[in-house]
Design a protein around this motif. Structure first.
Motif, PDB file in Angstrom:
ATOM      1  N   THR A 153       0.725  -1.148   0.092  1.00 32.39           N
ATOM      2  CA  THR A 153       0.083  -0.109  -0.013  1.00 32.39           C
ATOM      3  C   THR A 153       0.802   1.202  -0.075  1.00 32.39           C
ATOM      4  O   THR A 153       1.547   1.447   1.158  1.00 32.39           O
ATOM      5  N   THR A 155       1.830   5.259  -0.030  1.00 33.71           N
ATOM      6  CA  THR A 155       1.471   6.818   0.501  1.00 33.71           C
ATOM      7  C   THR A 155       1.683   7.496  -0.812  1.00 33.71           C
ATOM      8  O   THR A 155       2.701   7.881  -1.051  1.00 33.71           O
ATOM      9  N   ARG A 178      -5.513  -0.150  -3.025  1.00 32.54           N
ATOM     10  CA  ARG A 178      -5.349   0.646  -1.517  1.00 32.54           C
ATOM     11  C   ARG A 178      -4.445   1.697  -1.806  1.00 32.54           C
ATOM     12  O   ARG A 178      -3.208   1.534  -2.581  1.00 32.54           O
ATOM     13  N   ARG A 179      -4.522   2.788  -0.995  1.00 33.82           N
ATOM     14  CA  ARG A 179      -3.384   3.925  -0.831  1.00 33.82           C
ATOM     15  C   ARG A 179      -3.419   4.620   0.236  1.00 33.82           C
ATOM     16  O   ARG A 179      -4.548   4.586   1.021  1.00 33.82           O
ATOM     17  N   LYS A 180      -2.596   5.580   0.631  1.00 34.88           N
ATOM     18  CA  LYS A 180      -2.683   6.226   1.988  1.00 34.88           C
ATOM     19  C   LYS A 180      -2.378   7.843   1.503  1.00 34.88           C
ATOM     20  O   LYS A 180      -1.734   8.158   0.438  1.00 34.88           O
ATOM     21  N   ASN A 181      -3.113   8.503   2.310  1.00 31.34           N
ATOM     22  CA  ASN A 181      -2.771  10.107   2.399  1.00 31.34           C
ATOM     23  C   ASN A 181      -2.305  10.576   3.723  1.00 31.34           C
ATOM     24  O   ASN A 181      -2.961  10.021   4.685  1.00 31.34           O
ATOM     25  N   SER A 182      -1.276  11.363   3.699  1.00 32.96           N
ATOM     26  CA  SER A 182      -0.793  11.649   5.122  1.00 32.96           C
ATOM     27  C   SER A 182      -0.823  13.181   5.163  1.00 32.96           C
ATOM     28  O   SER A 182      -0.559  14.027   4.158  1.00 32.96           O
ATOM     29  N   ILE A 242      -3.548   9.933   9.233  1.00 37.59           N
ATOM     30  CA  ILE A 242      -3.344   9.130   7.935  1.00 37.59           C
ATOM     31  C   ILE A 242      -4.540   8.353   7.543  1.00 37.59           C
ATOM     32  O   ILE A 242      -5.198   8.024   8.367  1.00 37.59           O
ATOM     33  N   GLU A 244      -6.398   5.979   4.883  1.00 37.45           N
ATOM     34  CA  GLU A 244      -6.083   4.871   3.805  1.00 37.45           C
ATOM     35  C   GLU A 244      -7.599   4.602   3.161  1.00 37.45           C
ATOM     36  O   GLU A 244      -8.579   4.386   3.686  1.00 37.45           O
TER      37      GLU A 244
END
Length: 605
Positions: A153, A155, A178-182, A242, A244
């Motif tokens: 996954t 970011t 799936r991916r993440k943003n911070s 964070i 997801e």
């Protein structure tokens, strides 16, 4: 002298016929390219099921190939053979629509995955796990579990404010939605804008200050997450929120059918929808393949057939249908925005590839429409790669094969090219100068089958060559027979003409001998053939003695000394050319040298 009419007449004694030696030593492979009288004395006019076994140091001897010992019958055609050490050795076999594993090569196979395609597959090992592709599945086997690869996954952005912005960090992974943003909270905002809209139906998760929370709602169409309470502002200024989430992606890697390791990454190609494209994973991470980590190579109507590595560059070989160049060179380069990239440069080589590319002892070889070609490396004075032919000695035999079906492997210094029940072996230690470069000496093996099942897959591991058949038999080359089938083998000299076709020759048994290799249960026959007599046996040679059939040699003596030098009863008269056949229908033998003496007589009338 005699006295006639008061004079003494001198009687002239006929001169002793001049003797010549036919010597066949320093034996190499076969020559199917020359007229049989013009073949080099080091080569054979026929050399079926024989080769040089360099491991025991007898480098000047040609001997019978090893037979096929059956390890297991899988019942369905073999599509791939792989090995994994974790730390015990596991053999993984793709047979039919299932994957099997056994502990060691002789262990009992057990099914570890069912439902794969019944087609040729590919696989590689990374960090004690086996990664497998068949064009529909991308699987990971760690010795315990075999399942679809779980994508890493990424970011995709960092340093975002609740309103968005920030810095693009990692690319989308095609192997997962799936991916993440911070984000960096401001202590006031509740709405956080993601870097994508149109989220899929998968779960959205969030952590604030390292603690998971469910106190939020999501608008998947707009990509906005609304927290019940505004996340705090971090004291150190670091990201503390964070999120997801999932967005649908297109996986272009799982449809690939081929892989190759290079530059601490793995490269994937063979996607039928994108025949001129290859993809690569991120550094040391085959579970992360960026949606921008790809390269288009040449014309889309000309497909990538194979890839290899040469001199620190990735070499892409295409079929040559449309591109002016069939060979493209990709040298790793650092890009400020994209990181490691692989720009393409065309070579001047237009000869298309049909398969079988290998970096063979620093020589990049591949199968082309007219045989095996080699690509030379750039030099100090010439930066261009050039094409050199490598298979002149066997091109006439290759012309009868379906070259696009070739399966290749490098084994103990040989480049092995398998076509069903026939295999050709280029000898890396046997080369000769030709056309400003070099070519290989070649051997060829025939009748490679178990019953009626011919070869389909080759795999080398730890010096052993494994062989999978279209009937499901997994074998290794280390026996005296092919299963229960005996091995026919032969070595045949050139058609010796003494460098003249105009005069008759005669050979007598005195001085004729062969230097044999000591081998258990060795037995073979020696026959001769001339322009005036068909092939006929003259002697059967055994390690323990001789037996003669239909020939009366009772007045002659034949011995084998400690060096296995065997005297031969060759006594052919008045021939234009002569060939010596050494052959066995079912036993092994080895030959290092053949020699006989002959005289040259009258001109042919």
């Amino acid at each position: 002298a005699s006295k006639r009419g008061g004079k003494v007449a001198q009687l002239k004694v006929p001169a002793e016929p001049k003797k010549y030696q036919a010597t066949y030593s320093g034996l190499a492979g076969v020559d199917l390219s020359s007229e049989q009288r013009n073949i080099s004395p080091t080569r054979a006019s026929s050399c079926i099921n024989m080769y040089k076994r360099y491991q025991d140091g007898f480098t000047d001897f040609i001997e019978t190939r090893p037979g096929l010992r059956v390890l297991h019958d899988y019942g369905s055609r073999i599509n791939g053979i792989y090995f994994l050490e974790i730390p015990q050795l596991l053999m993984v076999v793709h047979a039919g629509t299932s994957l099997y594993r056994s502990i060691g090569v002789d262990g009992t196979p057990q099914v570890i995955y069912s439902g794969v395609l019944d087609v040729y597959s590919t696989a590689f090992v990374h960090e004690k796990s086996l990664y497998f592709l068949d064009g529909e599945h991308y699987l990971k086997y760690d010795g315990t579990t075999c399942a679809a690869v779980t994508g890493y996954t990424p970011t995709t952005s960092i340093g975002r404010t609740p309103e968005g912005g920030g810095t693009t960090y990692q690319s989308v992974n095609m192997l997962t939605n799936r991916r993440k943003n911070s984000f960096r909270g401001d202590g006031e905002s509740k709405e956080y804008h993601l870097d994508a809209t149109g989220l899929d139906d998968s779960t959205v998760t969030a952590t604030v200050d390292g603690t998971a929370t469910t106190a939020f709602t999501v608008n998947k169409q707009t990509g906005v997450v609304t927290f019940t309470s505004a996340p705090s502002m971090p004291g150190g200024g670091d990201d503390n929120v964070i999120i997801e989430f999932g967005v649908s992606v297109t996986d272009n890697v799982t449809p690939c059918t081929r892989t190759i390791p290079f530059d601490n990454r793995f490269f994937y190609y063979g996607n039928p929808s994108y025949p001129n494209v290859f993809w690569h994973c991120e550094l040391d991470n085959p579970a992360y393949i960026s949606d921008v980590g790809y390269v288009k190579v040449g014309d889309s109507n000309s497909r990538i057939v194979d890839m290899a590595v040469q001199d620190g560059s990735l070499i892409v070989l295409k079929d040559g249908n449309q591109d002016a160049s069939s060979i493209f060179v990709h040298t790793p380069t650092l890009d400020y925005d994209l990181g490691r990239v692989y720009p393409s440069s065309q070579s001047v080589i237009s000869e298309g590839c049909v398969g079988g590319a290998r970096s063979f002892r620093d020589d990049l070889v591949y199968m082309a429409a007219r045989g095996v070609e080699g690509i030379t490396s750039p030099t100090v004075t010439n930066s261009e790669r050039s094409l050199k032919h490598r298979s002149t000695l066997i091109d006439s035999a290759l012309a009868a094969e379906s070259l696009s079906s070739v399966q290749t492997e490098e084994w103990n210094g040989y480049y092995c090219a398998l076509f069903g029940d026939t295999m050709y072996l280029a000898d890396s230690r046997g080369t000769y100068s030709a056309h400003g470069s070099f070519e290989y000496e070649w051997f060829y093996w025939t009748d490679l089958n178990i019953g009626t099942s011919a070869g389909r897959v080759l795999k080398q591991y730890e010096g052993e060559l494994y062989f999978g058949t279209d009937g499901g038999d997994l074998c290794v080359f280390d026996g005296d027979k092919d299963g229960t089938n005996p091995i026919y083998c032969e070595w045949v000299s050139r058609a010796e003409n003494g460098d003249t076709n105009a005069m008759l020759k005669t050979v007598k048994p005195k001085g004729a001998y062969a230097l044999l290799k000591t081998m258990p249960n060795s037995l073979f026959k020696i026959a001769v053939e001339t322009d005036k007599s068909s092939r006929h046996d003259i002697v059967t040679v055994r390690m323990s003695g001789f037996s003669f059939a239909d020939v009366d040699f009772s007045s002659m003596s034949f011995t084998t000394d400690s060096d296995n030098i065997v005297q031969l009863p060759i006594k052919e008269k008045k021939w234009k050319w002569l060939k010596v056949h050494l052959y066995s229908p079912d036993k092994r033998f080895g030959i290092g040298q053949l020699n006989y003496e002959y005289t040259v007589g009258n001109y042919i009338k």
